[in-house]
Scaffold this motif. Structure first.
Motif, mmCIF file in Angstrom:
data_model
loop_
_atom_site.group_PDB
_atom_site.id
_atom_site.type_symbol
_atom_site.label_atom_id
_atom_site.label_comp_id
_atom_site.label_asym_id
_atom_site.label_seq_id
_atom_site.Cartn_x
_atom_site.Cartn_y
_atom_site.Cartn_z
ATOM 1 N N GLY A 42 -5.289 -1.274 -2.904
ATOM 2 C CA GLY A 42 -4.692 -0.497 -1.817
ATOM 3 C C GLY A 42 -4.575 0.977 -2.176
ATOM 4 N N ASP A 46 0.853 -1.165 0.000
ATOM 5 C CA ASP A 46 0.000 0.000 0.000
ATOM 6 C C ASP A 46 0.898 1.227 0.000
ATOM 7 O OD1 ASP A 46 -2.300 -1.458 -0.007
ATOM 8 O OD2 ASP A 46 -2.572 -1.402 2.162
ATOM 9 N N SER A 60 -0.459 -2.338 -5.237
ATOM 10 C CA SER A 60 -1.802 -2.886 -5.096
ATOM 11 C C SER A 60 -2.821 -1.874 -5.605
ATOM 12 C CB SER A 60 -2.085 -3.214 -3.622
ATOM 13 O OG SER A 60 -3.470 -3.402 -3.412
ATOM 14 N N ARG A 80 -8.014 2.578 -2.113
ATOM 15 C CA ARG A 80 -8.459 2.886 -0.744
ATOM 16 C C ARG A 80 -7.743 4.119 -0.210
ATOM 17 N NH1 ARG A 80 -8.062 -2.750 -0.213
ATOM 18 N NH2 ARG A 80 -6.013 -2.524 0.788
ATOM 19 N N ARG A 81 -6.429 4.194 -0.446
ATOM 20 C CA ARG A 81 -5.642 5.319 0.076
ATOM 21 C C ARG A 81 -6.100 6.644 -0.512
ATOM 22 N NH1 ARG A 81 -3.794 9.011 2.009
ATOM 23 N NH2 ARG A 81 -1.660 9.542 2.569
#
Length: 242
Positions: free
Chosen positions: A52, A10, A49, A55-56
């Protein structure tokens, strides 16, 4: 013995990875990721990812995939079998020398040809880029140098295209020379020297002086090569201090 796979990573905490609320455009994601990759905030070879990153950044996976595709064309990420996207490696000194060997073969000739073929519009574009690059960027990361980097790459691209030889322009574009260069030396203060060298090239082209344009481009590339090699030396000294 089975090969151990690198786990996908991530993103680290990074101020430039915070996007405006509800912004899901590919270009915004692209710029955020490019700043991270140019600053080497994630180690070369690390897996990226998609979920990932999404999401970040609080976006859907779609603009992340689109941004990664563009970053792959820039040479900043690569795809690996059974690994997906990974951060592209930084050139080592031998690879850097090979890159400049090719540039020295092509770019002085492109400048010489451009001196004979450049239109008034191309010369105006080159002078405009030089004028915009005169201010020394502040800070010590890619974000601070982004506009300078874009202008630098544009100037070289316009010269290559003005040469009238599309194979030269296409070959240089595929090398991603500025992407590789700025991953190494945007921290060592190259703006003022680079701008002076560019101005000499542009004025030779504007004067339709092919030999002078080729010579000025060769001088610029030789000095750029030296600056990049000094970046390796600086990195080695810092590692020894650590």
């Amino acid at each position: 013995m089975a090969r151990r796979k690198n786990p996908a990573v991530d993103l680290p905490e990074h101020p430039r990875l915070t996007l405006p609320p509800r912004t899901i455009l590919r270009d915004s994601v692209y710029e955020a990721l490019k700043s991270m990759l140019m600053d080497l905030d994630v180690a070369p070879g690390s897996r990226l990812s998609i979920d990932g990153i999404a999401r970040r950044l609080d976006v859907s996976p779609t603009p992340v995939r689109e941004a990664l595709t563009k970053l792959e064309s820039d040479g900043l990420v690569a795809t690996r079998p059974n690994a997906g996207y990974v951060v592209a490696p930084v050139l080592d000194e031998t690879e850097l020398s090979h890159l400049f060997d090719v540039r020295v073969l092509l770019e002085p000739e492109a400048a010489r040809l451009a001196a004979g073929a450049a239109s008034k519009a191309a010369v105006a574009a080159l002078r405009s880029a030089c004028a915009a690059m005169t201010a020394q960027p502040a800070g010590d990361d890619y974000h601070a140098y982004r506009d300078f980097a874009v202008l630098d790459a544009r100037l070289h691209r316009v010269i290559a295209e003005a040469s009238g030889n599309p194979l030269i322009a296409d070959t240089l574009a595929r090398l991603h020379p500025h992407t590789h260069g700025y991953r190494l030396y945007f921290r060592v203060g190259i703006a003022a020297e680079t701008t002076r060298e560019h101005a000499a090239i542009v004025e030779a082209i504007a004067s339709h002086d092919g030999p002078a344009a080729a010579s000025a481009m060769r001088t610029h590339l030789d000095r750029s090569r030296a600056r990049l090699h000094s970046a390796y030396d600086t990195g080695a000294e810092q590692s020894e201090e650590d």
